[in-house]
Each structure stands twice: as structure tokens, then as C-alpha cells.
Write an enzyme that holds these catalytic residues in place. Structure first.
Site, PDB file in Angstrom:
ATOM      1  N   SER A 147       2.915   3.479   9.218  1.00 57.03           N
ATOM      2  CA  SER A 147       1.895   4.366   9.798  1.00 57.03           C
ATOM      3  C   SER A 147       1.280   3.760  11.056  1.00 57.03           C
ATOM      4  CB  SER A 147       0.780   4.633   8.785  1.00 57.03           C
ATOM      5  OG  SER A 147       1.300   5.198   7.613  1.00 57.03           O
TER       6      SER A 147
HETATM    7  N1  SAH Z   1       2.417   2.721   3.623  1.00 59.89           N
HETATM    8  C1  SAH Z   1       3.643   2.460   4.342  1.00 59.89           C
HETATM    9  C2  SAH Z   1       4.160   3.646   5.111  1.00 59.89           C
HETATM   10  C3  SAH Z   1       4.582   4.704   4.219  1.00 59.89           C
HETATM   11  S1  SAH Z   1       5.846   5.784   4.773  1.00 59.89           S
HETATM   12  C4  SAH Z   1       3.512   1.273   5.273  1.00 59.89           C
HETATM   13  O1  SAH Z   1       2.434   0.680   5.358  1.00 59.89           O
HETATM   14  O2  SAH Z   1       4.523   0.915   5.889  1.00 59.89           O
HETATM   15  C5  SAH Z   1       5.946   6.663   3.256  1.00 59.89           C
HETATM   16  C6  SAH Z   1       6.713   5.955   2.173  1.00 59.89           C
HETATM   17  O3  SAH Z   1       6.573   6.722   1.001  1.00 59.89           O
HETATM   18  C7  SAH Z   1       8.207   5.862   2.455  1.00 59.89           C
HETATM   19  O4  SAH Z   1       8.632   4.539   2.375  1.00 59.89           O
HETATM   20  C8  SAH Z   1       8.818   6.724   1.363  1.00 59.89           C
HETATM   21  O5  SAH Z   1      10.073   6.255   0.923  1.00 59.89           O
HETATM   22  C9  SAH Z   1       7.777   6.646   0.272  1.00 59.89           C
HETATM   23  N2  SAH Z   1       7.785   7.734  -0.720  1.00 59.89           N
HETATM   24  C10 SAH Z   1       8.085   9.033  -0.521  1.00 59.89           C
HETATM   25  N3  SAH Z   1       7.965   9.710  -1.690  1.00 59.89           N
HETATM   26  C11 SAH Z   1       7.580   8.800  -2.620  1.00 59.89           C
HETATM   27  C12 SAH Z   1       7.297   8.881  -4.022  1.00 59.89           C
HETATM   28  N4  SAH Z   1       7.404  10.030  -4.715  1.00 59.89           N
HETATM   29  N5  SAH Z   1       6.923   7.768  -4.683  1.00 59.89           N
HETATM   30  C13 SAH Z   1       6.829   6.578  -4.012  1.00 59.89           C
HETATM   31  N6  SAH Z   1       7.101   6.447  -2.701  1.00 59.89           N
HETATM   32  C14 SAH Z   1       7.456   7.533  -2.008  1.00 59.89           C
END
Ligand code: SAH
Length: 243
Positions: free
Chosen positions: A92
């Protein structure tokens, strides 16, 4: 008597010459070529946009964001936008990380749940402030990479699990704060259940158009605020049996 000033001078000279190096200051700076860029990012992207919680600003100032992005993107790690981290996912924008951490009112001793570990950067920022951080990532390779990096950086209070975070992490509930960093089309009921009384959840909701919601579980019930338009990757489900 005239010799005394000379003695003093010699003594002063020796004190200056014999003074040990200031402990660690130089080596630390040399090892972190991005410290200045990071401080500038905190000033211009977080503080200037209204983030005032010192614990949050300090945490973002400490976490080496450039280690959480792919090597070819390191030069952009402190820029004002998200960056790709592989598997069609992103780390993000720094402001959003600061905003969510502040809005969740994370403080020392908080037990925090994050859904969407991704690079592990948000988890590291949370771990700088909170007591324990539990983070779930649905892409196993990302979960493994984040777990290894967080361990290497010495974050012992972050626990990463590979899996679907839609149902939360019941064994470690209730949580004082829940941050969801991928957008579902509705607020997952299990996450509301796993929020402690007076706990706060920060979650983007929607498909296409998304809005950030801050959900507080008060003793009298659940209160929901809609704060700003955002754009996150979608929260995906590992099965379609849930609601
Ligand atoms: N917080 C992260 C950025 C998140 S991007 C950082 O600091 O880098 C969103 C993430 O959510 C992705 O890696 C994606 O694979 C994950 N994601 C999507 N759906 C999800 C789910 N149902 N459970 C857990 N993770 C999930």
C-alpha cells in the site's frame, strides 16, 4: 601558576582526542541509505496530510520500507504510491498504511489482526507499536516471504499464517484492532465478532468503487463510519461456501 592553563589545555586536548566514537550512530546511518528519504516521506506524505499520532509517525520512520519491495523497485520505495510486489498484489501507499494504523488506534499492548499480509510492511509498522500482531495472507508464497523477512528484521511479535482471512483467526481473538488490507464487497461477520469491546476495525469495502470504513464495537453496539474513497486489491475467497 602560569603552567595551569597549559595543563588544562593538554587535558582538554586529550579528552577530545581520547573520546570514544559515539556508539553506533555512524554505522547505523551508513547501513540505512534511505533514512533521510524515509523521514521526508513521513513529513510530506503522512504528517502534512493530517497524521499526528506520534507512535504511528515514529513507527513509519523506523521501518525500512525499501526492504519490503522487490529489489528493482527499491529506489521508489518511499514514493507516494503503492508498488507491485508480485502475484498481482501491491504494497500500500505509505499514507494509507499510516492512516489505517492511526484510525485503528493501535497502542502499546494492542492485540492486532491484519488480513492481507502482502509484503509484511503494514505488519511491521503495527509490530513497532502493538503487543502482538496476527496476519493472514492467502498467497502462500507471499506469506512465507513476509514471515522470513519479518523474522530476519527481528519482529518477534508478528505471527503470519497462510490462508483465507475472511473468517479471521478465532484462536487469538478478541482483537483490539483489525486492519483489512484487501477489499471485500461486505464486512465479514466473523471479523466483527472477533473484535474486542471498544476495538476498532479499519476496512475498505466495495467492488470497483471502494470506501474505507472504521467500525467500532462499543458496549452499546457496532458503530460504522465511512471515511474516504480508496482503491485496494479485492479480498479473494479460497472457497465460495461462505456468505
Ligand atoms: N498489507 C500489505 C498489502 C496488502 S495487498 C502490505 O503491507 O504489503 C493485499 C493482500 O491481501 C494481497 O497480498 C492478497 O494476496 C491478500 N489477500 C487477498 N484476499 C485475501 C484473503 N481472503 N485472506 C488473506 N489475504 C488475502
Amino acid at each position: 601558576m602560569t603552567a595551569r592553563p597549559l595543563h588544562l589545555l593538554l587535558l582538554l586536548g586529550c579528552v577530545l582526542a581520547c573520546r570514544p566514537n559515539p556508539p553506533q550512530a555512524r554505522p547505523t546511518k551508513a547501513r540505512d541509505p534511505y533514512a533521510r528519504e524515509r523521514a521526508q516521506m513521513v513529513r510530506e506524505q503522512l504528517h502534512a496530510r493530517g497524521i499526528r499520532n506520534d507512535a504511528v509517525l515514529d513507527a513509519v520512520r523506523r521501518v525500512p520500507r525499501h526492504l519490503f519491495v522487490p529489489p528493482e523497485s527499491q529506489g521508489q520505495a518511499y514514493a507516494d504510491h503503492p508498488l507491485p510486489i508480485g502475484f498481482e498484489q501491491t504494497i500500500s501507499q505509505p499514507y494509507i498504511v499510516g492512516y489505517m494504523t492511526e484510525a485503528a488506534r493501535v497502542s502499546a499492548g494492542s492485540r492486532v489482526l491484519e488480513i492481507g499480509t502482502g509484503s509484511g510492511y503494514q505488519a511491521a509498522v503495527l509490530a513497532e507499536i502493538a503487543g502482538e500482531v496476527y496476519s493472514i495472507e492467502i498467497v502462500p508464497e507471499l506469506a512465507e516471504r513476509a514471515r522470513a523477512l519479518l523474522a530476519e528484521l527481528g519482529y518477534r511479535n508478528v505471527h503470519v499464517r497462510a490462508g483465507d482471512g475472511y473468517a479471521g483467526w478465532r484462536e487469538h481473538a478478541p482483537f483490539d484492532a483489525i486492519l483489512v488490507t484487501a477489499a471485500p464487497d461486505h464486512v465479514p461477520p466473523a471479523l466483527v465478532e472477533q473484535l474486542a469491546v471498544n476495538g476498532r476495525m479499519v476496512i475498505p469495502v466495495g467492488t470497483g468503487e471502494q470506501e474505507m470504513r472504521v467500525i467500532t464495537k462499543t458496549p452499546a453496539g457496532v458503530v460504522e463510519e465511512r471515511t474516504m474513497d480508496v482503491r485496494f486489491v479485492p479480498l479473494v475467497r479460497s472457497d465460495t461456501t461462505g456468505p
